[in-house]
Write an enzyme that holds these catalytic residues in place. Sequence first.
Site, mmCIF file in Angstrom:
data_model
loop_
_atom_site.group_PDB
_atom_site.id
_atom_site.type_symbol
_atom_site.label_atom_id
_atom_site.label_comp_id
_atom_site.label_asym_id
_atom_site.label_seq_id
_atom_site.Cartn_x
_atom_site.Cartn_y
_atom_site.Cartn_z
ATOM 1 N N HIS A 61 5.102 15.005 7.796
ATOM 2 C CA HIS A 61 3.797 14.347 7.915
ATOM 3 C C HIS A 61 4.007 12.881 8.269
ATOM 4 C CE1 HIS A 61 -0.476 13.495 6.100
ATOM 5 N NE2 HIS A 61 -0.287 12.919 7.270
ATOM 6 N N GLU A 115 0.678 7.825 13.321
ATOM 7 C CA GLU A 115 1.714 7.544 12.341
ATOM 8 C C GLU A 115 2.454 6.244 12.656
ATOM 9 O OE1 GLU A 115 2.364 9.159 9.410
ATOM 10 O OE2 GLU A 115 0.471 10.146 9.924
ATOM 11 N N HIS A 119 1.595 3.275 10.101
ATOM 12 C CA HIS A 119 2.721 3.145 9.170
ATOM 13 C C HIS A 119 3.968 2.520 9.803
ATOM 14 C CE1 HIS A 119 0.525 5.553 6.243
ATOM 15 N NE2 HIS A 119 0.305 6.462 7.176
#
Length: 226
Positions: A61, A115, A119
């Site tokens: 993930h 992502e 992040h």
Amino acid sequence: MESKGSNLIKLLLLVNFSVLCVAQDFDFFYFVQQWPGSYCDTDKSCCYPTTGKPDADFGIHGLWPNYNTGSYPSNCDSSNPFKQSQISDLTSSLQREWPTLACPSGNGIQFWTHEWEKHGTCSESNLNQHAYFAAGLSLKQKANLLQSLTSAGIQPDGQFYSLSSIKGAIKDGTGFTPYIECNVDSSGNSQLYQVYLCVDTSGSDFIECPVFPHGKCGSSIEFPTF
């Protein structure tokens, strides 16, 4: 009237603050893998990628920078957007190990973009875009969750297993204590959804988690088929 000196100081403070916002430090990563059968076995359901149904294995993930306080930075550098060309040599591996299950069906680019920009940009002082995704792939090879579970007799067969046995099997297999996140299937059963392990700021070595996310599972958890 404000002096030129005070205005200059304010400007320097603003510039320094902006730099800090871009290059935020962090304390560790959460490396998060999800079980596709649990992602799909909900009222929301799922969509397989345009490349086809993923393997019956945990998929990545994300690799998420975090603070020891339990909070985390996000969207740290809007000037460093995701660029597909930087991971062209990793694309086939990412499609296999880091697949998207969101609807509508996609090729993974939208997922990886999210992502990286949310992040990954918060870790760019340590990992550029290519290194960030390569680190995720390497960590998945080091932590073979499905092997750890099946070696302990815990199979994705739709049966229920104790939370303690799941955590114990993963710790025995990886050497580190996991955090288990559950979701709820269409029948209201608690099921094994995501596994968090912690990683040092280099993105290369697992560590014991300084702090775990909030939330809890039931004592008996379904491990659904996929």
